[in-house]
Design an enzyme around this catalytic site. Structure first.
Site, PDB file in Angstrom:
ATOM      1  CD  GLU A  30      69.193  83.752 128.959  1.00 10.98           C
ATOM      2  OE1 GLU A  30      69.115  84.290 127.851  1.00 10.98           O
ATOM      3  OE2 GLU A  30      68.293  83.054 129.440  1.00 10.98           O
TER       4      GLU A  30
ATOM      5  CB  CYS B  97      75.017  83.610 122.684  1.00  7.74           C
ATOM      6  SG  CYS B  97      73.355  82.917 122.687  1.00  7.74           S
TER       7      CYS B  97
ATOM      8  CE  LYS C  13      70.479  99.697 127.457  1.00 10.20           C
ATOM      9  NZ  LYS C  13      71.105  99.591 126.113  1.00 10.20           N
TER      10      LYS C  13
ATOM     11  CD  GLU D  67      80.923  85.765 122.924  1.00 10.48           C
ATOM     12  OE1 GLU D  67      80.978  86.794 123.627  1.00 10.48           O
ATOM     13  OE2 GLU D  67      79.887  85.086 122.810  1.00 10.48           O
TER      14      GLU D  67
HETATM   15  P1  NAD Z   1      76.727  93.854 125.740  1.00  8.43           P
HETATM   16  O1  NAD Z   1      77.032  93.222 127.038  1.00  8.43           O
HETATM   17  O2  NAD Z   1      77.685  94.816 125.175  1.00  8.43           O
HETATM   18  O3  NAD Z   1      75.339  94.630 125.785  1.00  8.43           O
HETATM   19  C1  NAD Z   1      74.142  93.990 126.164  1.00  8.43           C
HETATM   20  C2  NAD Z   1      73.205  95.020 126.751  1.00  8.43           C
HETATM   21  O4  NAD Z   1      73.750  95.504 127.982  1.00  8.43           O
HETATM   22  C3  NAD Z   1      73.000  96.254 125.872  1.00  8.43           C
HETATM   23  O5  NAD Z   1      71.650  96.642 125.962  1.00  8.43           O
HETATM   24  C4  NAD Z   1      73.905  97.272 126.521  1.00  8.43           C
HETATM   25  O6  NAD Z   1      73.540  98.603 126.285  1.00  8.43           O
HETATM   26  C5  NAD Z   1      73.758  96.917 127.980  1.00  8.43           C
HETATM   27  N1  NAD Z   1      74.848  97.365 128.838  1.00  8.43           N
HETATM   28  C6  NAD Z   1      76.168  97.491 128.527  1.00  8.43           C
HETATM   29  N2  NAD Z   1      76.864  97.911 129.609  1.00  8.43           N
HETATM   30  C7  NAD Z   1      75.976  98.056 130.618  1.00  8.43           C
HETATM   31  C8  NAD Z   1      76.075  98.480 131.980  1.00  8.43           C
HETATM   32  N3  NAD Z   1      77.240  98.840 132.524  1.00  8.43           N
HETATM   33  N4  NAD Z   1      74.957  98.504 132.718  1.00  8.43           N
HETATM   34  C9  NAD Z   1      73.765  98.141 132.200  1.00  8.43           C
HETATM   35  N5  NAD Z   1      73.603  97.751 130.908  1.00  8.43           N
HETATM   36  C10 NAD Z   1      74.695  97.704 130.137  1.00  8.43           C
HETATM   37  O7  NAD Z   1      76.447  92.648 124.726  1.00  8.43           O
HETATM   38  P2  NAD Z   1      76.132  92.765 123.164  1.00  8.43           P
HETATM   39  O8  NAD Z   1      77.398  93.146 122.479  1.00  8.43           O
HETATM   40  O9  NAD Z   1      74.902  93.564 122.969  1.00  8.43           O
HETATM   41  O10 NAD Z   1      75.758  91.246 122.810  1.00  8.43           O
HETATM   42  C11 NAD Z   1      76.695  90.280 122.454  1.00  8.43           C
HETATM   43  C12 NAD Z   1      77.009  89.403 123.651  1.00  8.43           C
HETATM   44  O11 NAD Z   1      75.820  88.815 124.131  1.00  8.43           O
HETATM   45  C13 NAD Z   1      77.920  88.234 123.327  1.00  8.43           C
HETATM   46  O12 NAD Z   1      78.846  88.092 124.364  1.00  8.43           O
HETATM   47  C14 NAD Z   1      76.987  87.048 123.298  1.00  8.43           C
HETATM   48  O13 NAD Z   1      77.581  85.794 123.541  1.00  8.43           O
HETATM   49  C15 NAD Z   1      76.014  87.419 124.346  1.00  8.43           C
HETATM   50  N6  NAD Z   1      74.764  86.716 124.165  1.00  8.43           N
HETATM   51  C16 NAD Z   1      74.436  85.718 125.048  1.00  8.43           C
HETATM   52  C17 NAD Z   1      73.261  85.009 124.883  1.00  8.43           C
HETATM   53  C18 NAD Z   1      72.872  83.904 125.816  1.00  8.43           C
HETATM   54  O14 NAD Z   1      71.731  83.490 125.771  1.00  8.43           O
HETATM   55  N7  NAD Z   1      73.759  83.431 126.657  1.00  8.43           N
HETATM   56  C19 NAD Z   1      72.406  85.332 123.825  1.00  8.43           C
HETATM   57  C20 NAD Z   1      72.767  86.356 122.950  1.00  8.43           C
HETATM   58  C21 NAD Z   1      73.943  87.054 123.143  1.00  8.43           C
END
Ligand code: NAD
Length: 486
Positions: A254, A288, A178, A390
């Site tokens: 992550e 991130c 997804k 963040e």
């Molecule tokens: P997000 O959590 O909003 O979304 C990530 C994914 O989760 C998307 O595909 C989204 O549609 C899905 N999602 C959202 N709510 C959900 C739910 N209730 N159930 C299932 N899926 C759901 O994150 P984002 O805004 O896409 O990405 C930015 C974040 O990601 C930042 O916090 C960043 O630090 C983190 N990040 C972490 C790493 C790492 O390796 N630790 C790497 C990249 C990004």
């Protein structure tokens, strides 16, 4: 106008309900195309296809056959490099210069790097004495976990998605991906590549949509999913963990970070400035592992602030295709509003704005894009929200410190624990400090230097589990002990 369909059982499919949503280019807010939003029916079909594929030709392949197929996938991504590059840069607005060096080549490499590592990793064996003197032989045997749900974010869409899909498939699992609703393109294109390379149907599936009450939630709540690997925000990680608790399914999370950069007076200043500029501003601050809190030893504080300001002001923003552009827009209008709300909050909380703090004038053509200025602050209290939360934008706060103990305490004073960067030419200090930082990865005199054989993951609220190298085996396989009485 492009259409982004779900990829289920080797076929591109629209949805039963005919539901679509828009995919817009953050450079100028123009419409790229419509995305078909998967409902429960499509998610169920994708999970069923992935489960069936475990019993089909994929499940019967030897490890070497699987590795050869994944090698083909990597090569085919590289052959279709320009298509992947264009798709990724349209979705994210990031410069070609960056995506052609990081996102696409690393996205392809993820299908090669883990295969070899996983194939060459031994399992344990123990001979056990038994009362009859004949003994027993124990040995570890790894099997695929089954259907893996891959939930990925928008900041490095292909790279972070294949970082999970590569090892999942190398271990013999099947996946339902997804991708983020902001960046559906490269995951969809990869479906085409899977078909071209002869990856059996149902092994790689993509369902599009949002999180709550959409494809994300339907997938993570689906009982046919055996394990969930997620990259994204910590709060989303908590929701996914709750979903995974039903049926006691394994998770790999992550999540977010609020990473410190620590600059000692004995650093090589050129290296520290260059590294901090990248870690705060590359990919428009949407990494991130990026640095949002910079701590600088007092004797070099003023000089550091002035040099970082000069560097930030030289960064060139513009269209992804322009070769000299360092910096694109944020990923979306929604994210722009979030980042700008922190820019306003910083001022309310008493920050001194060293540079930036607003929206740049990009001219009439790009006015509607999600542009924000690279921003540096000083003067905030340690408990300011801008220091604790963040932001995920092109910004950092710089604070002076006086002692090693003080800066370690400041760096660790956060709910997060993803990464840190330490700048010093004293290697004893480097290892002493690195060992005390509560993070999953600590760079010394570098940033974002990744060896794919090493463990990757976060401490504290930055995640659960480690992926990368052999560490992915823990998550992507089930380890069974076989005990043979001799
Ligand atoms: P997000 O959590 O909003 O979304 C990530 C994914 O989760 C998307 O595909 C989204 O549609 C899905 N999602 C959202 N709510 C959900 C739910 N209730 N159930 C299932 N899926 C759901 O994150 P984002 O805004 O896409 O990405 C930015 C974040 O990601 C930042 O916090 C960043 O630090 C983190 N990040 C972490 C790493 C790492 O390796 N630790 C790497 C990249 C990004």
């Amino acid at each position: 106008m492009q259409e982004f369909k779900n990829f289920i059982n080797g076929q591109f499919v629209t949805t039963e309900r005919g539901q679509t949503f828009e995919n817009r280019n953050p450079v100028d807010n123009s419409l790229i195309g419509l995305v078909h939003e998967a409902g429960r029916a499509e998610v169920d079909a994708a999970v069923q296809a992935a489960r069936a594929a475990m019993q089909g030709p994929w499940g019967k392949m030897t490890q070497q056959q699987r590795i050869a197929l994944l090698d083909k996938v990597a090569n085919r991504i590289n052959e279709r490099f320009d298509e992947f590059l264009e798709a990724e840069c349209k979705d994210t607005g990031k410069p070609y210069k960056i995506a052609s060096h990081i996102d696409i080549p690393r996205g392809a490499a993820n299908f090669k790097a883990f295969s070899e590592t996983l194939a060459n990793h031994p399992t344990e064996a123990f001979k056990l004495d038994t009362p009859d003197g004949a003994s027993a032989l124990n040995y570890g045997h790894r099997t695929p976990k089954g259907v893996i749900a891959v939930i990925s974010p928008w900041n490095l869409p292909l790279l972070l998605m294949t970082w999970k899909v590569g090892p999942a498939l190398a271990c013999g699992n099947t996946v339902v991906v997804k991708p983020s609703e902001e960046t559906p393109a490269t995951a969809t294109l990869l479906g085409d590549v899977m078909n071209e390379c002869g990856v059996p149907e149902g092994v790689y599936n993509v369902v599009h949509g949002f999180g709550p009450d959409s494809a994300g939630a339907f997938l993570t709540e689906h009982k046919g999913v055996d394990a969930i690997t997620f990259t994204g925000e910590t709060r989303t990680g908590e929701t996914i963990m709750r979903a995974a608790s039903v049926g006691l399914r394994n998770i790999s999370l992550e999540c977010g970070g609020k990473n410190p950069g620590i600059v000692f007076a004995d650093c090589d200043m050129d290296k520290a400035i260059e590294g901090t500029l990248r870690s705060a501003f590359v990919n428009c601050g949407q990494v991130c592992l990026g640095t949002e809190r910079v701590y600088v030893e007092r004797p070099i504080f003023e000089a550091f602030v002035q040099r970082l300001k000069a560097g930030a002001e030289k960064l060139k923003m513009g269209r992804p295709q322009d070769a000299d552009v360092d910096f694109g827009p944020l990923v979306s209008q929604e994210h722009k509003e979030k980042v700008l709300s922190y820019y306003r909050l910083a001022v309310e909380e008493g920050a001194q704005v060293i540079t930036g703090g607003g929206v740049p004038d990009m001219g009439a053509d790009l006015e509607a894009g999600a542009w924000v200025e690279p921003t540096i602050w000083t003067g905030l209290a340690d408990d300011a929200r801008v220091i604790r939360e963040e932001i995920f934008g092109p910004c950092c706060h710089i604070r002076p410190f006086d002692t090693e103990e003080e800066v370690i305490a400041l760096a660790n004073d956060t709910d997060y624990g993803l990464s840190a960067a330490v700048w010093t030419e004293n290697s004893s200090r480097a290892s002493r400090v690195a060992e005390q930082l509560e993070v999953g990865i600590c760079w010394v005199n570098s940033w974002f230097l990744r060896d794919l054989r090493t463990a990757f993951g976060g401490a504290k609220q930055s995640g659960i589990g480690r992926e990368g190298g052999v560490h992915g085996l823990e998550f992507y396989t089930e380890l069974k002990n076989i005990c043979i009485k001799l």
